[in-house]
Design a protein around this motif. Structure first.
Motif, short mmCIF file in Angstrom:
data_model
loop_
_atom_site.label_atom_id
_atom_site.label_comp_id
_atom_site.label_asym_id
_atom_site.label_seq_id
_atom_site.Cartn_x
_atom_site.Cartn_y
_atom_site.Cartn_z
N ASP A 146 0.85 -1.18 0.00
CA ASP A 146 0.00 0.00 0.00
C ASP A 146 0.89 1.24 0.00
OD1 ASP A 146 -2.73 1.37 0.68
OD2 ASP A 146 -1.30 2.14 2.17
N ARG A 147 0.65 2.14 -0.92
CA ARG A 147 1.57 3.26 -1.13
C ARG A 147 1.72 4.13 0.10
NH1 ARG A 147 1.10 7.40 -6.25
NH2 ARG A 147 -0.48 8.38 -4.94
N GLU A 148 0.61 4.40 0.80
CA GLU A 148 0.68 5.26 1.98
C GLU A 148 1.40 4.56 3.13
OE1 GLU A 148 -3.22 6.62 2.91
OE2 GLU A 148 -3.36 7.90 1.12
N PHE A 149 1.20 3.23 3.25
CA PHE A 149 1.91 2.52 4.31
C PHE A 149 3.40 2.40 3.98
CE2 PHE A 149 3.52 -1.48 6.22
CZ PHE A 149 3.48 -1.07 7.54
N LEU A 151 5.14 4.60 2.41
CA LEU A 151 5.69 5.91 2.77
C LEU A 151 5.89 6.01 4.28
CD1 LEU A 151 6.50 8.83 2.02
CD2 LEU A 151 4.08 9.45 2.29
N ALA A 152 4.91 5.53 5.05
CA ALA A 152 5.03 5.57 6.51
C ALA A 152 6.21 4.74 6.98
CB ALA A 152 3.73 5.07 7.15
N TYR A 185 6.14 10.05 -6.17
CA TYR A 185 5.33 10.20 -4.94
C TYR A 185 6.21 10.16 -3.70
CZ TYR A 185 2.32 8.66 -1.09
OH TYR A 185 1.70 8.54 0.14
N ASN A 189 7.30 13.21 -0.79
CA ASN A 189 6.69 13.08 0.53
C ASN A 189 7.60 12.52 1.62
OD1 ASN A 189 3.64 13.77 0.17
ND2 ASN A 189 4.14 12.48 -1.59
#
Length: 503
Positions: A146-149, A151-152, A185, A189
């Protein structure tokens, strides 16, 4: 032009491919050549995985003086501490910490939650940073995360002290367009590092769908500043990105990419040949950049164009990657000085002891061949420089075979100055000779592969034989070189036997 760093994982990820196992001595020799090539980082192994790997990483760390030496470790304290210990002798070291971030891996392989993964990342990177100034964090299976995870996870690693973050396409799933979007992305970020500077992004692409090179190039165009891969693209399944292809793409299309590397291009060919020799896997003739056909032209219209101007069909020159085209022939009356000069012209740097051994092999070959070519010399240098202690050495052999008699071989070996002879029958002369050796050395193993190929041209060409022997869980590769294919076979078998005894 922006500088792209080259991270070589031939000794770690490349070795994980079936049949590509290397012993510590071979890893050290390859590491020396990788340093001559000019790679920025050499990932020497996964120290916690076995005593042999720990020894190999430590030996490479003691040897290399210019490149950074990296060691892989899972996001667990024991791995990190073992890797740090193995890297202690290194002039420049890097701890490479990884954990999976895709939901598939978290659930099916690790059986942990996302929250637990972030906790492990923070703790493990902090521990690594306390033991080493240079820490890289990799999010395994990043391209299916998952892209947001993702990044996290990367930001957690940066906050804990990671100086570079890696985005592996672990199963070769992503496409170039998707890679461009992902790196863009992340670059927009990611947190800043502890020094307030932008944290570099690395990519590690596998070749399952044949897009590793394209994906890596897309990543660096989007802002990644390090490419991880292997020489000849060796690695698990369909392999890793081929570093020689990345390097030459960036060099040949320099104006398009606006990127450069610190690689010594003239060392590319001999590095690829050395890897091929050590693992016993021939470079495919149609392999980009270094395959036998890469600079061959058979069609008449192509030959005419190349003779007029090589640029008509060659976007790279063979000389650029270190293929030496001087056909001056050496023979048995050539002296050591002439031989040493040719070796140097071919780009090899040999210690005096290895040069002496190579010259002795050259004289022996010159008695058998009319013309000793550059390819012959390259094969001799490879055979002389990357050997192991010879517990058993071939003295002589006699082979009888035909359609009316069963194959019989008499083999005489030397161990500690003592001559030992045995005779055996087999299903063919090679099988009989191998069985005779087995009766002498009395070491239990199984022959799992036997292959022959010519390494030079002509009726008196040198043939190289590669055998793979298995003893328990270990598989070793043996190589033998000779104008006599039976002699090459026995040398290869003994080379593997001596490795088993030495380990």
């Amino acid at each position: 032009m922006r500088r792209i760093r080259i991270f070589d994982t031939t000794l770690r990820d490349g070795e994980q491919a079936p049949g590509c196992t290397m012993n510590p001595r071979e890893k050290v020799e390859l590491a020396r050549q990788l340093e001559r090539l000019g790679v920025d980082v050499i990932e020497a192994g996964f120290p916690v995985s076995s005593p042999d790997d720990f020894e190999a990483v430590q030996a490479v760390a003691k040897t290399i003086t210019r490149s950074t030496v990296a060691a892989l470790c899972r996001a667990v304290p024991g791995d990190i501490e073992t890797a740090a210990k193995a890297l202690e002798p290194a002039k420049r070291s890097r701890l490479h910490v990884f954990i999976a971030t895709s939901d598939l891996h978290l659930k099916e392989k690790l059986n942990i939650t996302r929250e637990k993964a972030l906790e492990m990342i923070a703790q493990s990177v902090a521990l690594a940073r306390s033991l080493c100034d240079d820490v890289e964090f990799s999010a395994e299976d990043a391209t299916r995360s998952d892209r947001e995870f993702l990044l996290a996870a990367l930001n957690t690693a940066i906050d804990a002290g990671a100086g570079i973050v890696n985005v592996p396409d672990t199963v070769g799933y992503i496409t170039p367009e998707e890679m461009t979007q992902l790196i863009t992305y992340l670059k927009d970020n990611l947190h800043k590092g502890k020094d307030g500077e932008e944290v570099p992004i690395s990519v590690h692409c596998h070749n399952d769908l044949g897009m590793a090179v394209a994906n890596s190039l897309a990543a660096v165009r989007a802002g990644a500043s390090q490419v991880e891969g292997t020489i000849n693209g060796i690695g698990e399944r369909a392999g890793n990105v081929s570093l020689e292809e990345i390097i030459m793409a960036l060099d040949t299309r320099g104006q398009f990419f606006g990127l450069e590397t610190g690689i010594n291009l003239r060392q590319i060919y001999r590095t690829c040949r050395l890897v091929s020799t050590v693992i016993g896997q021939k470079i495919p003739p149609n392999k980009p950049v270094v395959g036998r056909n890469a600079f061959n032209h058979e069609a008449g219209i192509h030959q005419h164009g190349v003779l007029k101007n090589p640029l008509t069909y060659e976007i790279m020159s063979p000389q650029a990657i270190g293929i030496y085209d001087n056909d001056l022939v050496l023979g048995k009356h050539s002296g050591k000085h002439a031989f040493a000069q040719r070796v140097e012209e071919l780009g090899y740097t040999l210690p005096e002891s290895v040069l002496e051994k190579a010259f002795a092999r050259f004289l022996a070959l010159a008695d058998r061949k009319k013309r000793v070519t550059n390819k012959d010399i390259e094969a001799i240098v490879g055979a002389a420089g990357y050997t192991i202690p010879e517990t058993y050495r071939l003295h002589s052999f006699v082979v009888n075979s035909g359609t009316v008699i069963s194959a019989t071989a008499v083999v005489k070996l030397i161990r500690d100055g003592e001559e030992i002879e045995h005779v055996a029958r087999g299903d063919g002369p090679i099988d009989a000779a191998f069985k005779a050796i087995d009766r002498i050395v009395k070491v239990g193993f199984q022959l799992v592969n036997y292959s022959i190929h010519s390494v030079t041209e002509g009726e008196d060409a040198q043939g190289e034989v590669v055998v793979k022997l298995r003893q328990g869980e270990r598989t070793v590769t043996g190589r033998g070189l000779s104008t006599d294919i039976f002699e090459a076979s026995l040398k290869a078998y003994l080379n593997a036997v001596n490795k088993i005894i030495a380990q």
